[in-house]
Design a protein around this motif. Structure first.
Motif, PDB file in Angstrom:
ATOM      1  N   ILE A 193      37.920  51.486  36.298  1.00  0.00           N
ATOM      2  CA  ILE A 193      37.896  51.817  37.729  1.00  0.00           C
ATOM      3  C   ILE A 193      38.579  50.692  38.491  1.00  0.00           C
ATOM      4  O   ILE A 193      38.154  49.536  38.420  1.00  0.00           O
ATOM      5  N   HIS A 194      39.658  51.009  39.186  1.00  0.00           N
ATOM      6  CA  HIS A 194      40.357  50.054  40.047  1.00  0.00           C
ATOM      7  C   HIS A 194      40.049  50.406  41.489  1.00  0.00           C
ATOM      8  O   HIS A 194      40.490  51.443  41.995  1.00  0.00           O
ATOM      9  N   TRP A 195      39.284  49.528  42.123  1.00  0.00           N
ATOM     10  CA  TRP A 195      38.808  49.840  43.464  1.00  0.00           C
ATOM     11  C   TRP A 195      38.794  48.578  44.299  1.00  0.00           C
ATOM     12  O   TRP A 195      38.338  47.527  43.837  1.00  0.00           O
ATOM     13  N   GLY A 218      49.609  50.605  43.192  1.00  0.00           N
ATOM     14  CA  GLY A 218      48.971  50.510  44.504  1.00  0.00           C
ATOM     15  C   GLY A 218      48.223  49.216  44.762  1.00  0.00           C
ATOM     16  O   GLY A 218      48.216  48.698  45.889  1.00  0.00           O
ATOM     17  N   GLU A 219      47.574  48.666  43.729  1.00  0.00           N
ATOM     18  CA  GLU A 219      46.774  47.452  43.925  1.00  0.00           C
ATOM     19  C   GLU A 219      47.650  46.214  44.087  1.00  0.00           C
ATOM     20  O   GLU A 219      47.153  45.142  44.420  1.00  0.00           O
ATOM     21  N   TRP A 220      48.949  46.382  43.894  1.00  0.00           N
ATOM     22  CA  TRP A 220      49.900  45.282  44.072  1.00  0.00           C
ATOM     23  C   TRP A 220      50.559  45.314  45.440  1.00  0.00           C
ATOM     24  O   TRP A 220      51.502  44.578  45.696  1.00  0.00           O
ATOM     25  N   ILE A 221      50.093  46.172  46.349  1.00  0.00           N
ATOM     26  CA  ILE A 221      50.804  46.383  47.616  1.00  0.00           C
ATOM     27  C   ILE A 221      50.949  45.095  48.416  1.00  0.00           C
ATOM     28  O   ILE A 221      51.974  44.861  49.049  1.00  0.00           O
ATOM     29  N   LYS A 240      36.821  41.929  41.001  1.00  0.00           N
ATOM     30  CA  LYS A 240      37.780  41.297  41.919  1.00  0.00           C
ATOM     31  C   LYS A 240      39.174  41.474  41.339  1.00  0.00           C
ATOM     32  O   LYS A 240      39.406  41.101  40.190  1.00  0.00           O
ATOM     33  N   HIS A 241      40.081  42.047  42.092  1.00  0.00           N
ATOM     34  CA  HIS A 241      41.467  42.183  41.614  1.00  0.00           C
ATOM     35  C   HIS A 241      42.311  41.052  42.191  1.00  0.00           C
ATOM     36  O   HIS A 241      41.787  40.093  42.747  1.00  0.00           O
ATOM     37  N   HIS A 242      43.645  41.162  42.031  1.00  0.00           N
ATOM     38  CA  HIS A 242      44.527  40.059  42.438  1.00  0.00           C
ATOM     39  C   HIS A 242      44.460  39.757  43.935  1.00  0.00           C
ATOM     40  O   HIS A 242      44.848  38.668  44.361  1.00  0.00           O
ATOM     41  N   TRP A 302      39.599  39.992  31.577  1.00  0.00           N
ATOM     42  CA  TRP A 302      40.533  39.120  32.290  1.00  0.00           C
ATOM     43  C   TRP A 302      41.850  39.850  32.527  1.00  0.00           C
ATOM     44  O   TRP A 302      42.162  40.813  31.818  1.00  0.00           O
ATOM     45  N   ASP A 303      42.670  39.317  33.444  1.00  0.00           N
ATOM     46  CA  ASP A 303      44.000  39.922  33.617  1.00  0.00           C
ATOM     47  C   ASP A 303      45.026  38.874  34.046  1.00  0.00           C
ATOM     48  O   ASP A 303      44.675  37.855  34.642  1.00  0.00           O
ATOM     49  N   THR A 304      46.257  39.161  33.756  1.00  0.00           N
ATOM     50  CA  THR A 304      47.457  38.379  34.132  1.00  0.00           C
ATOM     51  C   THR A 304      47.215  36.870  34.261  1.00  0.00           C
ATOM     52  O   THR A 304      46.965  36.370  35.357  1.00  0.00           O
ATOM     53  N   PRO A 305      47.346  36.148  33.156  1.00  0.00           N
ATOM     54  CA  PRO A 305      47.085  34.698  33.170  1.00  0.00           C
ATOM     55  C   PRO A 305      48.185  33.877  33.839  1.00  0.00           C
ATOM     56  O   PRO A 305      48.605  32.835  33.314  1.00  0.00           O
ATOM     57  N   PRO A 364      47.179  46.424  24.839  1.00  0.00           N
ATOM     58  CA  PRO A 364      48.424  47.107  25.225  1.00  0.00           C
ATOM     59  C   PRO A 364      48.193  47.918  26.504  1.00  0.00           C
ATOM     60  O   PRO A 364      47.223  48.651  26.597  1.00  0.00           O
ATOM     61  N   GLU A 365      49.053  47.704  27.482  1.00  0.00           N
ATOM     62  CA  GLU A 365      48.862  48.332  28.799  1.00  0.00           C
ATOM     63  C   GLU A 365      49.943  49.371  29.053  1.00  0.00           C
ATOM     64  O   GLU A 365      51.124  49.072  28.969  1.00  0.00           O
ATOM     65  N   GLN A 366      49.525  50.571  29.361  1.00  0.00           N
ATOM     66  CA  GLN A 366      50.415  51.681  29.719  1.00  0.00           C
ATOM     67  C   GLN A 366      51.323  52.130  28.573  1.00  0.00           C
ATOM     68  O   GLN A 366      52.351  52.751  28.799  1.00  0.00           O
TER      69      GLN A 366
HETATM   70  O1  H79 Z   1      44.965  45.826  36.897  1.00  0.00           O
HETATM   71  C1  H79 Z   1      46.099  46.550  36.470  1.00  0.00           C
HETATM   72  C2  H79 Z   1      47.357  45.962  36.995  1.00  0.00           C
HETATM   73  O2  H79 Z   1      47.304  45.662  38.369  1.00  0.00           O
HETATM   74  C3  H79 Z   1      47.485  44.722  36.171  1.00  0.00           C
HETATM   75  N1  H79 Z   1      46.878  45.075  34.908  1.00  0.00           N
HETATM   76  C4  H79 Z   1      46.326  46.385  35.004  1.00  0.00           C
HETATM   77  C5  H79 Z   1      45.110  46.577  34.152  1.00  0.00           C
HETATM   78  C6  H79 Z   1      48.851  44.293  36.043  1.00  0.00           C
HETATM   79  N2  H79 Z   1      49.285  43.189  36.577  1.00  0.00           N
HETATM   80  N3  H79 Z   1      50.530  43.039  36.276  1.00  0.00           N
HETATM   81  N4  H79 Z   1      50.892  44.048  35.564  1.00  0.00           N
HETATM   82  C7  H79 Z   1      49.882  44.878  35.396  1.00  0.00           C
HETATM   83  C8  H79 Z   1      52.210  44.174  35.068  1.00  0.00           C
HETATM   84  C9  H79 Z   1      52.979  44.858  36.111  1.00  0.00           C
HETATM   85  C10 H79 Z   1      53.885  44.163  36.775  1.00  0.00           C
HETATM   86  C11 H79 Z   1      54.506  44.825  37.884  1.00  0.00           C
HETATM   87 FE1  H79 Z   1      55.678  43.834  39.043  1.00  0.00          FE
HETATM   88  C12 H79 Z   1      53.940  44.869  39.143  1.00  0.00           C
HETATM   89  C13 H79 Z   1      55.732  45.471  37.896  1.00  0.00           C
HETATM   90  C14 H79 Z   1      55.980  45.772  39.239  1.00  0.00           C
HETATM   91  C15 H79 Z   1      54.875  45.410  40.006  1.00  0.00           C
HETATM   92  C16 H79 Z   1      55.372  41.812  38.947  1.00  0.00           C
HETATM   93  C17 H79 Z   1      55.837  42.150  40.194  1.00  0.00           C
HETATM   94  C18 H79 Z   1      56.338  42.197  38.024  1.00  0.00           C
HETATM   95  C19 H79 Z   1      57.362  42.756  38.721  1.00  0.00           C
HETATM   96  C20 H79 Z   1      57.054  42.739  40.060  1.00  0.00           C
END
Ligand code: H79
Length: 551
Positions: A32-34, A53-56, A101-103, A200-203, A241-243
């Motif tokens: 769940i990403h919220w 979306g969570e990277w907006i 907590k997300h990024h 954990w995520d993205t070190p 492995p992601e996606q």
């Molecule tokens: O929480 C989910 C994602 O937000 C997180 N992992 C999953 C579980 C994740 N963080 N980074 N990534 C996944 C890799 C994706 C990188 C990207 Fe980008 C984000 C590609 C485009 C936007 C960073 C910024 C790399 C290029 C631009």
């Protein structure tokens, strides 16, 4: 209440013989990403911000003060944690992992070390994790917390992929870890009862010293399962492995594919690219047949609603699981390197055949050398499946029609240890155009997708040749590669077979950088050659090269 159970001293806890057992048996979980990003839901200043979306905040370079205003509209009055847990359970899922907590640094829980949390910064004003933890406990669903330990775009000093874009983000990362991240990890592990997983995520910018600050905290929870994303060289318990679904499993490692149902983790109002129910079931089947787990995501809205397309698909997956979950839970990877018609899982003396391409002639062939004693359809155990077998294979007579339009399972009972022909390329010694000193060519055929071969610097087009030792009928080619989908590292390949002293093309195409598997009309040969071109002018890299036998 039972919320204090985690506060016991570590030495009082009993560690089960295999603390990964429940997780390995579970196979299927809900991600769940919220968070506050569900308010902009993919749009900043009326413009769509591309990507997840969570990277907006990062992709839109939204200033800290402006992003923080979205929290005034985060008011999940429709949040129904009991219904969420029931939805997951009815889908056949055994665990839930939620973004504590997300990024963006926003905490879904009441954190004492910041005001940037749901209690202090939103009109809702209540801890969101507590009622979810209670609902999970009532329903017997394990609960895990995702925690973005390195990236934090709102607390000064937190890391940001691509660098900070607002002065307000600047600060000491070590101080951020000491004052925010470590204390918050203590909070989420001690305030919500037994927490099964810490994700954990993205070190970003992590190092052994920074990662090391979390280790004493998690050491207090000996049953806790952690993934491989802490950073600083810490392996953790699971590969992630992601996606994408790796073309092979990870021998000796536990692993979990995390994946979205559309193209975003956090809610985006314009993302309607939903995977079909059938696609999701086939992905679950593919993953479990390779020995992995599937963590499938939903992204609730700021009102606290899970999008209807997600709910509908999970309900349908649950219908399928009701009939077929025996072929999923508690299973191990398929003993067959390859099956032309589908996948398989193994549980003791039972094999489950996941028949994707139902045989039109009513005969299903299985390259198994053991004595088979019984076979039946999971969908209708009373329908007799006749068995014929010789030394090399078994033939099952099955109904003309597949019993399930999504994916039909045949259960098979056999005697002894599964006896199956090995991958023809395994352990062979290939001849290659060149080898970089750091990347031995034997890595291609060692069955370990984490070790790679690459040619010397500058050799963008390379080749590998293998002698199988005898003529073999081949009908599938697979490679494992080192990248994730977003790296966009496709490599062009041509597979060739030597016939009367001449190299003949068998199949060609382009990978997506995350591995590739391709069927073709069977070819008989002893010598095969793979021409491979690196992505974007770089040298090619391959982790495994597998040729699979025709049946
Ligand atoms: O929480 C989910 C994602 O937000 C997180 N992992 C999953 C579980 C994740 N963080 N980074 N990534 C996944 C890799 C994706 C990188 C990207 Fe980008 C984000 C590609 C485009 C936007 C960073 C910024 C790399 C290029 C631009």
């Amino acid at each position: 209440m039972m919320f204090n159970s985690c506060k016991q001293a570590p030495e009082q806890k009993t560690v089960p013989e295999d603390r990964m057992q429940w997780w390995n048996d579970a196979k299927f979980g809900l991600f769940i990403h919220w968070g506050v990003y569900s308010v902009p839901a993919g749009f900043y200043q009326e413009k769509a911000v591309p990507g997840i979306g969570e990277w907006i905040m990062n992709r839109g370079k939204i200033p800290v003060v402006e992003y923080k205003k979205y929290s005034n509209q985060f008011n999940p009055v429709k949040y129904d944690p009991k219904a969420w847990v029931k939805m997951a359970k009815d889908a056949g899922m055994k665990y839930i992992v939620i973004t504590s907590k997300h990024h963006d640094g926003f905490a879904l829980f009441n954190s004492k070390v910041t005001d940037w949390d749901v209690v202090d910064a939103t009109p809702y004003g209540k801890d969101l994790l507590k009622p979810l933890a209670e609902a999970c406990r009532e329903e017997g669903i394990k609960l895990g917390f995702y925690y973005s330990q390195a990236q934090d775009w709102n607390h000064p000093g937190g890391a940001a992929s691509g660098g900070h874009w607002d002065k307000a983000q600047d600060g000491s990362m070590d101080e951020y870890i000491d004052k925010i991240a470590v204390p918050q990890v203590k909070e989420i592990l001690s305030n919500y009862g037994d927490i099964a997983i810490l994700w954990w995520d993205t070190p970003t910018d992590m190092n052994p010293e920074r990662a090391g600050k979390f280790l004493p905290v998690i050491a207090g929870y000996p049953n806790l399962i952690t993934n491989n994303r802490l950073g600083g060289g810490i392996a953790g318990d699971t590969e992630t492995p992601e996606q994408f679904i790796p073309s092979t499993g990870f021998p000796g490692r536990n692993w979990e594919v995390c994946m979205t149902m559309n193209d975003t983790w956090g809610f985006k109002k314009d993302d309607n690219n939903w995977k079909s129910t059938k696609d999701l079931i086939l992905k679950l089947s593919d993953i479990v047949s390779k020995g992995g787990n599937f963590l499938l995501n939903v992204g609730p809205t700021s009102e606290g609603e899970i999008p209807q397309p997600s709910i509908g698909r999970l309900a349908q997956v649950g219908q399928w699981m009701k009939v077929n979950s025996e072929a999923v839970y508690g299973t191990k990877a398929s003993p067959f390197p390859y099956l032309p018609w589908g996948k398989a899982t193994l549980k003791g003396q039972k094999l489950f055949l996941h028949v994707i391409a139902w045989p039109t002639d009513g005969i299903l062939k299985l390259p198994l050398m053991n004595k088979v004693t019984k076979a039946w359809l999971l969908a209708s155990p009373d329908v007799a499946v006749n068995i014929k077998q010789d030394a090399a294979r078994v033939e099952f007579s099955v109904p003309a029609q597949a019993p399930d339009s999504l994916l039909s399972i045949i259960a098979v009972e056999f005697e002894g240890e599964p006896a199956v022909l090995p991958v023809p390329t395994r352990g062979k010694t290939p001849v290659v155009s060149s080898v970089d000193t750091s990347a031995a060519v034997a890595n291609l055929f060692d069955g370990n997708p984490k070790t790679s071969w690459k040619p010397v610097a500058g050799e963008n087009k390379a080749w590998i040749e293998v002698d199988l030792g005898e003529e073999v009928m081949i009908e599938n080619f697979s490679v494992a590669e080192p990248w994730h989908p977003w790296h966009d590292h496709g490599q062009e390949f041509v597979l060739q077979c030597k016939s009367n002293g001449k190299w003949i093309d068998v199949v060609s195409g382009k990978t997506n950088g995350c591995g590739h598997s391709q069927d073709f009309s069977p070819v008989k040969g002893q010598y095969f050659r793979l021409m491979i071109t690196g992505s974007k002018g770089e040298v090619p890299v391959l982790n495994e090269w597998i040729l699979n036998r025709a049946l």
